[in-house]
Design a protein around this motif. Sequence first.
Motif, PDB file in Angstrom:
ATOM      1  N   ARG A   1      11.057 -12.428  -9.584  1.00 54.14           N
ATOM      2  CA  ARG A   1      10.602 -12.290  -7.998  1.00 54.14           C
ATOM      3  C   ARG A   1      10.550 -13.939  -7.402  1.00 54.14           C
ATOM      4  O   ARG A   1      10.225 -13.768  -6.180  1.00 54.14           O
ATOM      5  N   ASP A   2      11.073 -14.769  -8.003  1.00 53.79           N
ATOM      6  CA  ASP A   2      11.193 -15.913  -7.340  1.00 53.79           C
ATOM      7  C   ASP A   2      12.229 -15.963  -6.281  1.00 53.79           C
ATOM      8  O   ASP A   2      13.257 -15.322  -6.498  1.00 53.79           O
ATOM      9  N   PRO A   3      12.172 -16.891  -5.318  1.00 58.84           N
ATOM     10  CA  PRO A   3      13.003 -16.789  -4.146  1.00 58.84           C
ATOM     11  C   PRO A   3      14.204 -17.580  -4.516  1.00 58.84           C
ATOM     12  O   PRO A   3      14.593 -18.526  -3.941  1.00 58.84           O
ATOM     13  N   ASP A   4      14.977 -17.108  -5.688  1.00 59.80           N
ATOM     14  CA  ASP A   4      16.162 -18.131  -5.882  1.00 59.80           C
ATOM     15  C   ASP A   4      17.276 -17.271  -5.598  1.00 59.80           C
ATOM     16  O   ASP A   4      18.627 -17.200  -5.985  1.00 59.80           O
ATOM     17  N   GLY A   5      17.252 -16.452  -4.303  1.00 63.88           N
ATOM     18  CA  GLY A   5      18.476 -15.626  -3.943  1.00 63.88           C
ATOM     19  C   GLY A   5      19.062 -14.477  -4.675  1.00 63.88           C
ATOM     20  O   GLY A   5      18.226 -13.659  -4.542  1.00 63.88           O
ATOM     21  N   ARG A   6      20.162 -14.638  -5.142  1.00 63.89           N
ATOM     22  CA  ARG A   6      20.834 -13.659  -5.673  1.00 63.89           C
ATOM     23  C   ARG A   6      20.336 -12.475  -6.576  1.00 63.89           C
ATOM     24  O   ARG A   6      20.207 -11.356  -6.466  1.00 63.89           O
ATOM     25  N   ASN A   7      19.433 -13.079  -7.410  1.00 65.27           N
ATOM     26  CA  ASN A   7      19.033 -12.190  -8.652  1.00 65.27           C
ATOM     27  C   ASN A   7      17.246 -11.969  -8.202  1.00 65.27           C
ATOM     28  O   ASN A   7      16.691 -11.437  -9.045  1.00 65.27           O
ATOM     29  N   ALA A   8      17.079 -12.060  -6.996  1.00 64.24           N
ATOM     30  CA  ALA A   8      15.555 -11.813  -6.665  1.00 64.24           C
ATOM     31  C   ALA A   8      15.406 -10.458  -6.633  1.00 64.24           C
ATOM     32  O   ALA A   8      16.298  -9.642  -6.046  1.00 64.24           O
ATOM     33  N   VAL A   9      14.047  -9.938  -6.723  1.00 63.48           N
ATOM     34  CA  VAL A   9      13.758  -8.614  -6.453  1.00 63.48           C
ATOM     35  C   VAL A   9      12.500  -8.586  -5.258  1.00 63.48           C
ATOM     36  O   VAL A   9      11.717  -9.644  -5.045  1.00 63.48           O
ATOM     37  N   TYR A  10      12.211  -7.592  -4.481  1.00 61.73           N
ATOM     38  CA  TYR A  10      11.266  -7.423  -3.700  1.00 61.73           C
ATOM     39  C   TYR A  10      10.159  -6.325  -4.199  1.00 61.73           C
ATOM     40  O   TYR A  10      10.725  -5.286  -4.499  1.00 61.73           O
ATOM     41  N   ILE A  11       8.800  -6.537  -4.332  1.00 56.13           N
ATOM     42  CA  ILE A  11       7.974  -5.385  -4.774  1.00 56.13           C
ATOM     43  C   ILE A  11       6.840  -5.252  -3.798  1.00 56.13           C
ATOM     44  O   ILE A  11       6.324  -5.910  -3.070  1.00 56.13           O
ATOM     45  N   THR A  12       6.746  -3.692  -3.675  1.00 58.87           N
ATOM     46  CA  THR A  12       5.689  -3.060  -3.063  1.00 58.87           C
ATOM     47  C   THR A  12       5.127  -1.873  -3.876  1.00 58.87           C
ATOM     48  O   THR A  12       5.487  -1.699  -4.903  1.00 58.87           O
ATOM     49  N   ASN A  13       4.036  -1.476  -3.322  1.00 58.23           N
ATOM     50  CA  ASN A  13       3.449  -0.296  -3.853  1.00 58.23           C
ATOM     51  C   ASN A  13       3.368   1.163  -2.759  1.00 58.23           C
ATOM     52  O   ASN A  13       3.679   0.672  -1.675  1.00 58.23           O
ATOM     53  N   VAL A  14       3.138   2.039  -3.229  1.00 56.25           N
ATOM     54  CA  VAL A  14       3.149   3.333  -2.230  1.00 56.25           C
ATOM     55  C   VAL A  14       1.833   3.015  -1.462  1.00 56.25           C
ATOM     56  O   VAL A  14       1.625   3.264  -0.327  1.00 56.25           O
ATOM     57  N   LEU A  15       0.634   2.722  -2.376  1.00 56.39           N
ATOM     58  CA  LEU A  15      -0.624   2.530  -1.435  1.00 56.39           C
ATOM     59  C   LEU A  15      -0.775   1.016  -1.712  1.00 56.39           C
ATOM     60  O   LEU A  15      -0.753   0.344  -2.559  1.00 56.39           O
ATOM     61  N   PRO A  16      -1.515   0.477  -0.324  1.00 52.89           N
ATOM     62  CA  PRO A  16      -1.806  -1.014  -0.180  1.00 52.89           C
ATOM     63  C   PRO A  16      -3.049  -1.340  -0.808  1.00 52.89           C
ATOM     64  O   PRO A  16      -3.277  -2.655  -0.822  1.00 52.89           O
ATOM     65  N   TRP A  17      -3.791  -0.354  -0.745  1.00 50.02           N
ATOM     66  CA  TRP A  17      -5.292  -0.553  -1.308  1.00 50.02           C
ATOM     67  C   TRP A  17      -5.711  -0.051  -2.698  1.00 50.02           C
ATOM     68  O   TRP A  17      -5.035   1.159  -2.865  1.00 50.02           O
ATOM     69  N   ARG A  18      -6.362  -0.621  -3.159  1.00 52.56           N
ATOM     70  CA  ARG A  18      -6.786  -0.009  -4.600  1.00 52.56           C
ATOM     71  C   ARG A  18      -7.696   1.071  -4.717  1.00 52.56           C
ATOM     72  O   ARG A  18      -8.688   0.968  -3.958  1.00 52.56           O
ATOM     73  N   PRO A  19      -7.415   2.165  -5.400  1.00 51.69           N
ATOM     74  CA  PRO A  19      -8.270   3.307  -5.370  1.00 51.69           C
ATOM     75  C   PRO A  19      -9.495   2.905  -6.366  1.00 51.69           C
ATOM     76  O   PRO A  19      -9.342   2.060  -7.272  1.00 51.69           O
TER      77      PRO A  19
END
Length: 276
Positions: A162-180
């Motif tokens: 997930r580090d911003p080093d360009g080519r091999n980076a990923v972006y991460i999110t979740n279906v829900l933004p709040w903890r159940p």
Amino acid sequence: MPAFACAFAGVQSRMDSQIDWHAARAALEWQMEMGVTETISDIPINRFEQMQPPPKAGVGPGVAAPAVPVQPAPATDPVAEAEVAAEACSDLAALKAALAAYPHCELRKGARNLVFSDGVPGARVMIVGEAPGRDEDRIGKPFVGRAGQLLDKMLAAIDLGRDPDGRNAVYITNVLPWRPPQNRDPKPDEIAMMLPFLKRHIALTKPDVLVVMGNVSCQALLGKRGITRLRGQWAEVDGLPAIPMFHPAYLLRNPAAKREAWADLLDLQARLTKKD
Ligand code: URA
């Protein structure tokens, strides 16, 4: 102390309806500062509501009160409102602000933070997890607890991160933004009202490939559950190739499944190399 009980009831009834984690904590601290040492009832009593309104002029025993037309409250459709709010967002900052302003998901009240994303927007790989847990809620970023540490190791094994080093980076999110609460499974209506925001999130970040982690994400994005059957089977989400994978939390509980997870990671790597 009736005056105090009155104020307390007011705070309590507001807590039941509107206030979030931070306001609830501030209200509790205020009560402790005021010297509250015990609760006298589980159920708040709002003394303001119990007070009788003074009789209106011309209205009294034997005099019929004029009929006041009652306006029905306009019906809200949380999913339709989410669609309109999400569609209006032209960038990620606007999307985050729209989520923060969206009032219909009860989970927001119990959460410390809105957990929006981590990694590099625009990366080729976008990972969609389920919902924040305790650590994510505390820090405000997805996948920072034990499952997140395993996710980082899985990604590093195929040269992603997930580090911003360009080519091999990923972006991460979740279906829900709040903890159940207590990390319970998200309810179908919660998933339904967050889905327009998630779809917009995907459209704005434009990844080449989606990784759909776990059953909740499969339910949201593919409309079906059964990760043991679905994993490793490429699917399509809004025109994008998507690979369902075991959730790292599942792998922590079932280490034997890491073998299949490894096969799926290699498959993902092959797909990325092919598209280079
Ligand atoms: N599990 C998830 O699905 N997402 C997180 O952010 C953390 C744990």
